[in-house]
Write a protein that holds these residues in place. Sequence first.
Motif, PDB file in Angstrom:
ATOM      1  N   LEU A   1       0.433  -2.002   9.338  1.00 17.56           N
ATOM      2  CA  LEU A   1       0.966  -1.571  10.626  1.00 17.56           C
ATOM      3  C   LEU A   1       1.445  -2.753  11.462  1.00 17.56           C
ATOM      4  O   LEU A   1       2.442  -2.648  12.190  1.00 17.56           O
ATOM      5  N   HIS A   2       0.749  -3.886  11.378  1.00 13.96           N
ATOM      6  CA  HIS A   2       1.242  -5.095  12.054  1.00 13.96           C
ATOM      7  C   HIS A   2       2.588  -5.518  11.473  1.00 13.96           C
ATOM      8  O   HIS A   2       3.493  -5.919  12.211  1.00 13.96           O
TER       9      HIS A   2
ATOM     10  N   ILE B   1     -13.093  -0.616  12.685  1.00 15.88           N
ATOM     11  CA  ILE B   1     -12.798  -0.472  14.112  1.00 15.88           C
ATOM     12  C   ILE B   1     -11.354  -0.839  14.399  1.00 15.88           C
ATOM     13  O   ILE B   1     -10.613  -0.100  15.068  1.00 15.88           O
ATOM     14  N   ALA B   2     -10.925  -1.983  13.880  1.00 11.41           N
ATOM     15  CA  ALA B   2      -9.571  -2.466  14.150  1.00 11.41           C
ATOM     16  C   ALA B   2      -8.520  -1.573  13.506  1.00 11.41           C
ATOM     17  O   ALA B   2      -7.449  -1.332  14.088  1.00 11.41           O
ATOM     18  N   ALA B   3      -8.794  -1.068  12.298  1.00 13.37           N
ATOM     19  CA  ALA B   3      -7.832  -0.197  11.625  1.00 13.37           C
ATOM     20  C   ALA B   3      -7.694   1.139  12.338  1.00 13.37           C
ATOM     21  O   ALA B   3      -6.579   1.666  12.498  1.00 13.37           O
ATOM     22  N   ALA B   4      -8.820   1.707  12.773  1.00 12.47           N
ATOM     23  CA  ALA B   4      -8.754   2.973  13.517  1.00 12.47           C
ATOM     24  C   ALA B   4      -7.970   2.794  14.813  1.00 12.47           C
ATOM     25  O   ALA B   4      -7.158   3.655  15.195  1.00 12.47           O
ATOM     26  N   ALA B   5      -8.193   1.667  15.487  1.00 14.14           N
ATOM     27  CA  ALA B   5      -7.454   1.388  16.719  1.00 14.14           C
ATOM     28  C   ALA B   5      -5.963   1.260  16.442  1.00 14.14           C
ATOM     29  O   ALA B   5      -5.127   1.772  17.204  1.00 14.14           O
ATOM     30  N   ALA B   6      -5.614   0.572  15.367  1.00 14.69           N
ATOM     31  CA  ALA B   6      -4.201   0.379  15.024  1.00 14.69           C
ATOM     32  C   ALA B   6      -3.530   1.711  14.689  1.00 14.69           C
ATOM     33  O   ALA B   6      -2.405   1.986  15.131  1.00 14.69           O
ATOM     34  N   LEU B   7      -4.206   2.545  13.912  1.00 12.41           N
ATOM     35  CA  LEU B   7      -3.619   3.834  13.553  1.00 12.41           C
ATOM     36  C   LEU B   7      -3.502   4.754  14.768  1.00 12.41           C
ATOM     37  O   LEU B   7      -2.525   5.509  14.899  1.00 12.41           O
TER      38      LEU B   7
ATOM     39  N   LEU C   1       3.529  -5.239  -3.102  1.00 11.79           N
ATOM     40  CA  LEU C   1       2.521  -5.057  -4.145  1.00 11.79           C
ATOM     41  C   LEU C   1       1.573  -3.922  -3.777  1.00 11.79           C
ATOM     42  O   LEU C   1       1.253  -3.064  -4.612  1.00 11.79           O
ATOM     43  N   VAL C   2       1.124  -3.886  -2.533  1.00 17.21           N
ATOM     44  CA  VAL C   2       0.195  -2.849  -2.090  1.00 17.21           C
ATOM     45  C   VAL C   2       0.888  -1.493  -2.006  1.00 17.21           C
ATOM     46  O   VAL C   2       0.289  -0.453  -2.315  1.00 17.21           O
ATOM     47  N   LEU C   3       2.153  -1.486  -1.620  1.00 17.54           N
ATOM     48  CA  LEU C   3       2.895  -0.234  -1.606  1.00 17.54           C
ATOM     49  C   LEU C   3       2.985   0.368  -3.005  1.00 17.54           C
ATOM     50  O   LEU C   3       3.030   1.601  -3.158  1.00 17.54           O
ATOM     51  N   GLU C   4       2.995  -0.478  -4.029  1.00 19.58           N
ATOM     52  CA  GLU C   4       3.001   0.001  -5.412  1.00 19.58           C
ATOM     53  C   GLU C   4       1.609   0.432  -5.869  1.00 19.58           C
ATOM     54  O   GLU C   4       1.434   1.467  -6.515  1.00 19.58           O
ATOM     55  N   LEU C   5       0.600  -0.378  -5.539  1.00 19.04           N
ATOM     56  CA  LEU C   5      -0.735  -0.149  -6.073  1.00 19.04           C
ATOM     57  C   LEU C   5      -1.445   1.045  -5.444  1.00 19.04           C
ATOM     58  O   LEU C   5      -2.147   1.797  -6.133  1.00 19.04           O
TER      59      LEU C   5
ATOM     60  N   LEU D   1       5.227   2.111   4.938  1.00 19.76           N
ATOM     61  CA  LEU D   1       4.090   1.344   5.440  1.00 19.76           C
ATOM     62  C   LEU D   1       3.073   2.242   6.144  1.00 19.76           C
ATOM     63  O   LEU D   1       1.863   2.113   5.929  1.00 19.76           O
ATOM     64  N   LEU D   2       3.518   3.148   6.984  1.00 20.83           N
ATOM     65  CA  LEU D   2       2.583   4.029   7.684  1.00 20.83           C
ATOM     66  C   LEU D   2       1.881   4.964   6.708  1.00 20.83           C
ATOM     67  O   LEU D   2       0.654   5.143   6.774  1.00 20.83           O
ATOM     68  N   ASP D   3       2.626   5.546   5.794  1.00 21.91           N
ATOM     69  CA  ASP D   3       2.005   6.460   4.828  1.00 21.91           C
ATOM     70  C   ASP D   3       0.954   5.740   3.986  1.00 21.91           C
ATOM     71  O   ASP D   3      -0.125   6.278   3.712  1.00 21.91           O
ATOM     72  N   THR D   4       1.257   4.520   3.577  1.00 21.66           N
ATOM     73  CA  THR D   4       0.306   3.761   2.777  1.00 21.66           C
ATOM     74  C   THR D   4      -0.890   3.345   3.612  1.00 21.66           C
ATOM     75  O   THR D   4      -2.036   3.363   3.147  1.00 21.66           O
ATOM     76  N   SER D   5      -0.653   2.994   4.862  1.00 22.25           N
ATOM     77  CA  SER D   5      -1.760   2.672   5.767  1.00 22.25           C
ATOM     78  C   SER D   5      -2.710   3.853   5.893  1.00 22.25           C
ATOM     79  O   SER D   5      -3.936   3.697   5.821  1.00 22.25           O
TER      80      SER D   5
END
Length: 414
Positions: A257-258, A319-325, A204-208, A271-275
Motif C-alpha cells: 500500500l505504501h 497494527i500497522a497493516a490494519a491501519a494502512a488498509l 515477485l510478491v504479486l506473483e507468489l 497491489l490492493l488486492d494482493t495486500s
Amino acid sequence: MTTPAPPTDDWLDGECRRLLTFGRRIIHPAGGAAWLDDDGTPDLARPVHTWITCRTVHVFGIGALLGHEGAASIATAALHGLRTTLHDDEDGGWFTAVAGDGAPVGTVKSCYDHAFVMLAGSTAVAAGLPGADAFLSDATDVFAHRFWDEERGRVVDEWDRAWTAPAPYRGLNSTMHSLEAMLAVGDVTGDVVWHARAARLAGLVLELAPSYDGRLPEHFGPDWSVDLELNRDRPDDPFKPYGATVGHGLEWSRLLLHLEATLGEAAPAGLLDTSRLLFERAVADGWHADGAPGFVYTTDWEGRPVVRQRMHWVVAEAIAAAAALHRRTGEEAYAEQYAEWWAYARDHLVDRERGSWHHELDAANRPQASVWAGKPDLYHAVQATLLPRLPLAPSLASCLARPAAMPDGPGAPA
C-alpha cells in the motif's frame, strides 16, 4: 463482543516516547548500538550488530524529527558507528557485526543489513544528521552495485567479505526490507529509479501470493526456484524460519500500500488486492490460531501453526497493516482489528515495569526468550505508534520532516 476503544493520539505519542526513553543507553562504547537486555541495559558481551545500529539511527532519527530530548545525539552516535566501527574500510560495505574489540564477526556481506544501512541513511538525511548525505551516497552506491540484480529486478542475498562470489541463497526477507529502504531513499533523494526498483521487487510478491493462497514462500535458490523445506529442522530460526511467516505477510500487506501511494497512477496493478489477500491469510492462519489470543510466529503450507510463540514485532506489523488498509479503503472492519490488536499489545506486550515491549511470549502469552533474548529492537513498536497517524506516502521520516505533516490523525486509523 464489544470492540475495544483504539488508543488516542496522546497515548500513541506517549508510548512512542516511552520506547525511545527505554533505548537511551543503547550506544555501545565500541561504536554503534548495543544489544539491550530486559531493563534496557547494554549487553556488552554481545557483538555490535549492523541491523540493530541501523534501526537505532532510524528510530532515533525519527525521535529527533519529533523533538524528543536526546534523540538526535543518539542517532548521530549510532550513525558514527556505521561510518566507522561497522564499515569495512578495506573491501567496502558493512560487516554484519563486530565484536567489542572491533574484530568482524563472520565474513558475510548481507542484503538484509545493507537494506537497513540505506534506510538508516535516508532517515539520517531527513533528520539533518551530520555526514548523512555522504553516508547515504555510499550506502546506495554499494547496494546498487552489489545487491541489485538489474536483469531480474531482484536482489542478491549475500556475498563473501571481498565481494568475490554471491551465496546461492535468495530470500524474501531481504527483498522486503530492500523495498522498504528503496521507497525511503527515493523519497529523500528525489531519484525515482529507487521507486521503480521497489515496484519491480513487488512484482515477485504479486506473483507468489495468489499461487500459494496468500502464504508467501520465504526461501529460494539462486535461480529463484522456491524452497518450501528450508530449515524444517530449525523452524524457529529468527531470520530464516521454516514455513510461512505470519508477520511477513502482514508487513508485505502494508508495504504494497505504501508502494501504491508512492507511485500513484504508475503503480503496478493488483497491489490492493494482493495486500488484502496477504492480510486476510495472515489473520486467518495466525491470529488466535491455538485457542489463545496472539499471532503465532509461523505456519506450515496448510496454515497449521508450527512455531506458536508470539513475537512482539508481528503484532506491531498487524497494527500497522490494519491501519494502512483502513486508511486505503475506509472499511470499518480494519479499524476494529486495529483496536483489538492494540488492546492485545497493551495487555500482553507493553512492559510497564521494565520498559519497552516483551519481545517474545509463549503460547499462553507469558514472557519467554527461546528465540529473542532481551529487548534489542525498538523499530517495529515505534513505527506502530506512528504509521497509523500518517499518510501512506511519503515514507515515515520524509513525512515527519515536512513541517505540515506531523502526526495529526485520530487514534483510530483515519
